[in-house]
Scaffold this active site. Structure first.
Site, PDB file in Angstrom:
ATOM      1  N   GLY A  39       0.750  -1.402   0.270  1.00 27.92           N
ATOM      2  CA  GLY A  39       0.024  -0.064   0.081  1.00 27.92           C
ATOM      3  C   GLY A  39       0.819   1.510  -0.049  1.00 27.92           C
ATOM      4  O   GLY A  39       0.229   2.528   0.039  1.00 27.92           O
ATOM      5  N   GLY A  40       2.177   1.257   0.186  1.00 27.18           N
ATOM      6  CA  GLY A  40       2.842   2.408   0.290  1.00 27.18           C
ATOM      7  C   GLY A  40       2.971   3.138   1.601  1.00 27.18           C
ATOM      8  O   GLY A  40       3.535   4.088   1.559  1.00 27.18           O
ATOM      9  N   HIS A  41       2.127   2.417   2.525  1.00 23.97           N
ATOM     10  CA  HIS A  41       2.331   3.070   3.734  1.00 23.97           C
ATOM     11  C   HIS A  41       2.219   1.788   4.887  1.00 23.97           C
ATOM     12  O   HIS A  41       1.633   0.786   4.392  1.00 23.97           O
ATOM     13  CB  HIS A  41       1.194   4.120   4.045  1.00 23.97           C
ATOM     14  CG  HIS A  41      -0.051   3.780   3.525  1.00 23.97           C
ATOM     15  ND1 HIS A  41      -0.954   2.736   4.279  1.00 23.97           N
ATOM     16  CD2 HIS A  41      -0.967   3.779   2.427  1.00 23.97           C
ATOM     17  CE1 HIS A  41      -1.808   2.546   3.551  1.00 23.97           C
ATOM     18  NE2 HIS A  41      -1.854   3.201   2.643  1.00 23.97           N
ATOM     19  N   SER A  42       2.430   2.027   6.064  1.00 21.08           N
ATOM     20  CA  SER A  42       2.373   1.241   7.218  1.00 21.08           C
ATOM     21  C   SER A  42       0.766   0.763   7.370  1.00 21.08           C
ATOM     22  O   SER A  42      -0.126   1.651   7.170  1.00 21.08           O
ATOM     23  CB  SER A  42       2.782   1.661   8.438  1.00 21.08           C
ATOM     24  OG  SER A  42       2.513   0.630   9.372  1.00 21.08           O
TER      25      SER A  42
END
Length: 176
Positions: free
Chosen positions: A94-97
């Site tokens: 997702g490109g983030h945590s």
């Protein structure tokens, strides 16, 4: 075609690509089988979340439509004899945590947030489908246009709607 030959670690025989200039951001490895065809422009986004270099492996006799997006931090494997329509998005992170407190502070995703994608043989993915982190699509499946796939899909299934309803069929040729 020359751009792909410079970008790929392996390009099989009878490879064909359209006249559009592909877009690449980051560093990744691409392995292309025999008789693979890219129609239109493709977009490659590689993330450096894992220690390994992101990797895309494409089997023989597979074709891609215009504006397919590969957003890969781990590994994407696409089998033989697949048809990937225009506007399909493959994303393995997702490109983030995934943890809300880490997202709130803007922390980057962790290695465990990257989940590889595997596409079996003889799979047809319709226009605008989203193939999300951890998706595993079995052999002989059809993914309908604009469908979001987030799970394991058994072989010989048709997946449709944004809610990814799965219908398992023993002999898909009787339905079509």
């Amino acid at each position: 075609t020359p751009l792909y030959r410079g970008l790929c670690f392996k390009v099989g025989q009878n490879f064909r690509a359209g006249t559009f200039v592909l877009y690449v951001e980051g560093v990744g490895k691409i392995y292309v089988g025999d008789n693979v065809r890219f129609d239109g422009r493709q977009n490659y986004f590689y993330a450096s979340i894992r220690d390994e270099i992101p990797e895309i492996r494409i089997g023989d006799n597979t074709g891609f439509g215009h504006n397919v997006v590969f957003d890969i931090a781990g590994k994407l494997t696409i089998g033989n004899n697949c048809k990937i329509a225009s506007g399909v998005l493959f994303v393995d992170c997702g490109g983030h945590s995934i943890l809300p407190e880490k997202r709130a502070t803007g922390e980057s995703p962790e290695e465990k947030d990257v989940r590889d994608i595997t596409i079996g043989n003889n799979v047809w993915i319709g226009i605008g489908a989203f193939i999300m982190p951890g998706a595993i699509i079995g052999d002989n499946c059809v993914i309908a246009p604009n469908t979001v796939v987030t799970q394991r899909i058994p072989p010989s299934s048709i997946v449709y709607t944004s809610q990814a309803k799965v219908v398992q069929i023993r002999n898909i040729s009787k339905v079509i």
